[in-house]
Structures are given as C-alpha cells and as structure tokens.
Design a protein around this motif. Structure first.
Motif, PDB file in Angstrom:
ATOM      1  N   GLU A 131      52.341  42.017  45.460  1.00 20.22           N
ATOM      2  CA  GLU A 131      51.002  41.444  45.562  1.00 20.22           C
ATOM      3  C   GLU A 131      50.846  40.591  46.814  1.00 20.22           C
ATOM      4  O   GLU A 131      51.801  39.990  47.289  1.00 20.22           O
ATOM      5  CB  GLU A 131      50.694  40.553  44.359  1.00 20.22           C
ATOM      6  N   GLU A 132      49.631  40.563  47.306  1.00 20.55           N
ATOM      7  CA  GLU A 132      49.287  39.643  48.374  1.00 20.55           C
ATOM      8  C   GLU A 132      48.144  38.775  47.860  1.00 20.55           C
ATOM      9  O   GLU A 132      47.356  39.218  47.033  1.00 20.55           O
ATOM     10  CB  GLU A 132      48.836  40.406  49.615  1.00 20.55           C
ATOM     11  N   PRO A 133      48.043  37.565  48.352  1.00 15.48           N
ATOM     12  CA  PRO A 133      46.931  36.709  47.909  1.00 15.48           C
ATOM     13  C   PRO A 133      45.583  37.353  48.228  1.00 15.48           C
ATOM     14  O   PRO A 133      45.445  38.081  49.205  1.00 15.48           O
ATOM     15  CB  PRO A 133      47.126  35.426  48.722  1.00 15.48           C
ATOM     16  N   LEU A 134      44.619  37.083  47.405  1.00 13.75           N
ATOM     17  CA  LEU A 134      43.267  37.585  47.586  1.00 13.75           C
ATOM     18  C   LEU A 134      42.544  36.745  48.633  1.00 13.75           C
ATOM     19  O   LEU A 134      42.654  35.520  48.630  1.00 13.75           O
ATOM     20  CB  LEU A 134      42.503  37.497  46.256  1.00 13.75           C
ATOM     21  N   THR A 135      41.849  37.413  49.528  1.00 11.79           N
ATOM     22  CA  THR A 135      40.999  36.705  50.480  1.00 11.79           C
ATOM     23  C   THR A 135      39.563  36.996  50.090  1.00 11.79           C
ATOM     24  O   THR A 135      39.137  38.141  50.121  1.00 11.79           O
ATOM     25  CB  THR A 135      41.250  37.174  51.928  1.00 11.79           C
ATOM     26  N   LEU A 136      38.841  35.988  49.704  1.00  9.03           N
ATOM     27  CA  LEU A 136      37.434  36.121  49.362  1.00  9.03           C
ATOM     28  C   LEU A 136      36.625  35.563  50.516  1.00  9.03           C
ATOM     29  O   LEU A 136      36.853  34.443  50.958  1.00  9.03           O
ATOM     30  CB  LEU A 136      37.107  35.358  48.081  1.00  9.03           C
ATOM     31  N   CYS A 137      35.694  36.362  51.005  1.00  8.47           N
ATOM     32  CA  CYS A 137      34.894  35.943  52.142  1.00  8.47           C
ATOM     33  C   CYS A 137      33.418  36.108  51.784  1.00  8.47           C
ATOM     34  O   CYS A 137      32.979  37.216  51.489  1.00  8.47           O
ATOM     35  CB  CYS A 137      35.256  36.807  53.342  1.00  8.47           C
TER      36      CYS A 137
END
Length: 135
Positions: free
Chosen positions: A22-28
């Motif tokens: 998993e990679e951290p989620l980037t919310l933009c």
C-alpha cells in the motif's frame, strides 16, 4: 458516515498502518485552480531560467514541465482517478496536464450529495478498469 469523515479517516491513516503493498492516499481538492494557468506559469518560469542561462531548451521535457507545475512543486502525484460530480462530462480546466493517463469517473451526483455509497461506486468502477498508459 459522511464523506468528510471517510476522507478524514483515509488521509490521517498513520504510515505504520500501511503494508508493503500500500501507498498512502493523496486526496487533492482544487479550489480556484486553473490547469491552463498552471501550465502558463510553469512555462514562464522555465523561459525566464532559459533567458538567464540557468537552463537550456534541451533540458525541457515532460518531467521538467511537470516539476514546474504547482502540483510538481508541492510533490503531488498525477491522479489515478478523477471523479467529476454534477453530471458534467468534461475536465473543465482541472489538472489538464496531470490527467493525461487518469481514469475519469463521471457521476450525476452533486458534490454536496457525494457520499460513501457514491465513493464506493467510483472505486468499484476504477478497480474494474484495465489501466493503459499509452504506447
């Protein structure tokens, strides 16, 4: 649960909670952002550097331009999924450089009504896509 609470849970997940895959989620969420203006500003900065001899025209490629965009400066990755609410079927000047290989999901749901169920539908749709990155 409200979308705000769901997104808060995703974006505050401690990095120790991710497994190796998993990679951290980037919310933009872009407010008062214009993709064309972003490209124009990046191009002007590069032109100024070329004029001062700090950069050569040969140095300018896709990666260089990406790094001069506001998203590149901020370290924001290109989106894998763009969700467009409100029934519109266009990007409307949103991350037009960055979305070259993004999957575009359109929903008639208005942003204030976009809830956990709508997010689940978008993610399910995305997971069933065959990602292709040009050729």
């Amino acid at each position: 649960q409200s979308l705000k609470n769901i997104l808060h849970k995703f974006t505050t997940k401690d990095s120790t909670e991710y497994d190796d895959k998993e990679e951290p989620l980037t919310l933009c969420i872009a407010i008062n952002y214009g993709g064309r203006d972003d490209i124009l500003q990046a191009t002007r900065k590069m032109a100024q550097m070329v004029a001062r001899g700090e950069m050569s025209l040969c140095d300018i490629d896709d990666d260089t331009l990406s790094n001069f965009l506001s998203t590149g400066v901020a370290g924001v990755p290109d989106p894998d999924l763009v969700i467009r609410t409100g029934g519109e079927r266009r990007l409307s000047n949103f991350l037009i450089w960055n979305c070259a290989y993004s999957e575009l999901y359109f929903t008639d749901s208005l942003w204030p009504d976009f809830d956990e169920n709508e997010l689940d539908l978008a993610i399910d749709w995305y997971q069933n896509r065959a990602r292709r990155f040009g050729g």
